[in-house]
Design a protein around this motif. Structure first.
Motif, PDB file in Angstrom:
ATOM      1  N   HIS A 119     -21.847  16.337   2.255  1.00  0.00           N
ATOM      2  CA  HIS A 119     -21.748  16.453   3.716  1.00  0.00           C
ATOM      3  C   HIS A 119     -22.098  17.869   4.161  1.00  0.00           C
ATOM      4  CE1 HIS A 119     -19.898  16.760   7.714  1.00  0.00           C
ATOM      5  NE2 HIS A 119     -20.245  15.504   7.816  1.00  0.00           N
ATOM      6  N   HIS A 131     -27.026  14.829  10.555  1.00  0.00           N
ATOM      7  CA  HIS A 131     -26.494  15.191  11.868  1.00  0.00           C
ATOM      8  C   HIS A 131     -27.615  15.615  12.799  1.00  0.00           C
ATOM      9  CE1 HIS A 131     -23.261  15.826   8.960  1.00  0.00           C
ATOM     10  NE2 HIS A 131     -22.440  15.426   9.901  1.00  0.00           N
ATOM     11  N   HIS A 140     -23.987   8.518   7.817  1.00  0.00           N
ATOM     12  CA  HIS A 140     -22.541   8.481   7.600  1.00  0.00           C
ATOM     13  C   HIS A 140     -22.065   7.093   7.180  1.00  0.00           C
ATOM     14  CE1 HIS A 140     -22.617  12.399   9.649  1.00  0.00           C
ATOM     15  NE2 HIS A 140     -21.473  12.624   9.060  1.00  0.00           N
ATOM     16  N   HIS A 348     -14.557   9.077  11.011  1.00  0.00           N
ATOM     17  CA  HIS A 348     -15.919   8.568  10.906  1.00  0.00           C
ATOM     18  C   HIS A 348     -15.962   7.051  10.762  1.00  0.00           C
ATOM     19  CE1 HIS A 348     -19.156  11.442  11.384  1.00  0.00           C
ATOM     20  NE2 HIS A 348     -18.245  12.359  11.100  1.00  0.00           N
TER      21      HIS A 348
END
Ligand SMILES: [Cu+2]
Length: 408
Positions: A119, A131, A140, A348
């Motif tokens: 991540h 992102h 994700h 998430h």
């Protein structure tokens, strides 16, 4: 996530405090890519090195790797509020087990910390894999699914719960109990989390942002204490995002209007005018609006209270920019390595649930099909999954059921 000003040439972080990490997730996070190339650890360095566009292969005829075993029942992901005491305990124990279990993918790391590293490194400028672009939700979704499978390797009864922060939105919510995520940071202990299974001393952070000079080995939280996120997002704000028919739009970055892009709206960027890449801080959008939805939840948990300038928002363009006092508080959830705080996964999962509601309502109209940044096009094979033999493209993420789970 930064609505703070991040003009190029001006250091984003004035002091070498924990706040530097904030630049990460919050601000932008992209620093990783460039940094990842030289700083990834040990034998995993090659694997962790963000790949070039040339490495991206369309999944084309690659087998779908997320299909459940034929006949296997769908996994049910429950709201945290609906978990039984036993389910809470089982989930926590599985997380703790992954923190101890050696990683099959990275020498010297645990399974859990491998996810944290991925991540963090997915914020790199060279390959901004997960992102600030269209692949935010697909990337994700795959990360969560892999994580859930690892949990189930430890305990086959466990599934990933979701935290609906529009409902369970206080510091007394079921997510923050001592038998689950633990509570708020302790002001007498530098905002370290000192309660619950992930308290200071019991849960040791190993993966830090590249620009984190402090490297505190414990979770820091300041629930709702940051001026950028005093309240969690509302159901109305989620609905406003879901109403947007267009998945995403050019230029496929934080520079798109949140009114024209479901992805931008849900990720939480507002009124961004520029993106710059710094080898340490990563990609830093310069935005003048407040953080919403996904970004705001990260900041609410973290208690981010660092950035001094905010400007007008989408909602009120006439709003006068104001200046807030900066503090040193910088919580774990605001960094690029935010999965160090296990509440990351619950947050998430809720974002993933909202992604599915949008897909069910508007159809699998993912954009872009082509022409976007590498890793973000419909059939691009996403990093780092393509480095562990898993071909995963945005197109493979349009159905939770095809990936073996559903939300209750
Ligand atoms: Cu993320």
């Amino acid at each position: 996530m930064s609505d703070r000003e991040t003009s190029p040439g001006r250091p984003v972080m004035g002091r070498a405090t924990r706040r530097a990490a904030m630049g990460g997730l919050a601000a932008s996070g992209l620093a990783m890519a460039a940094a990842g190339i030289t700083r990834s650890r040990g034998a995993f360095a090659q694997e962790a090195t963000p790949v070039s566009a040339a490495d991206g292969m369309a999944h084309g005829d690659a087998p779908a790797r997320f299909a459940p075993e034929p006949g296997a029942p769908l996994l049910a992901r429950k709201s945290v509020a609906a978990l039984t005491p036993q389910e809470r305990t089982d989930y926590v124990n599985a997380v703790l087990a992954l923190k101890r279990k050696p990683s099959p993918w990275a020498d010297g790391l645990s399974v859990y910390d491998t996810f944290v590293m991925w991540h963090r490194d997915a914020f790199g400028c060279a390959v901004m894999a997960g992102h600030m672009g269209p692949a935010f939700m697909p990337w994700h979704r795959v990360l969560l699914r892999l994580y859930e499978e690892q949990l189930r390797d430890v305990d086959p009864e466990v599934t990933l719960p979701y935290w609906d922060w529009t409902v369970d939105n206080g510091t007394g919510a079921p997510v923050w109990t001592d038998d689950f995520m633990g509570g708020n940071g302790d002001p007498a202990a530098g905002m370290a989390v000192t309660t619950g299974p992930f308290r200071k001393g019991a849960w040791e952070i190993q993966i830090f942002d590249y620009n984190d000079r402090v490297r505190s080995p414990f979770i820091v939280r300041g629930l709702g204490s940051g001026f950028l996120a005093t309240a969690l997002p509302t159901a109305e704000e989620v609905e406003a995002a879901l109403a947007i028919e267009t998945y995403d739009a050019a230029p496929w970055s934080t520079l798109v209007s949140a009114k024209r892009s479901f992805r931008q709206n849900l990720e939480g960027w507002r009124n961004c005018v520029e993106e710059t890449c710094d080898p340490e801080n990563g990609m830093s959008p310069t935005c003048t609006g407040s953080h919403d939805l996904h970004n705001r939840v990260h900041l609410w948990v973290a208690g981010e209270a660092v950035f001094a300038e905010e400007g007008p928002s989408d909602d009120d363009p006439a709003e006068t920019p104001c200046t807030h006092p900066a503090t040193d508080l910088m919580g774990t959830m605001a960094s690029n390595s935010s999965p160090n705080d296990p509440v990351f996964w619950l947050h998430h999962a809720n974002i993933d649930r909202i992604y599915q509601i949008w897909l069910d309502r508007h159809g699998p109209n993912y954009q872009p099909v082509s022409g976007g940044p590498w890793g973000h096009n419909l059939n691009d094979s996403m990093w780092p999954y393509n480095h562990i033999g898993l071909l995963a493209s945005p197109a493979m993420t349009f159905s939770t059921e095809a990936m073996g789970y559903r939300y209750e």
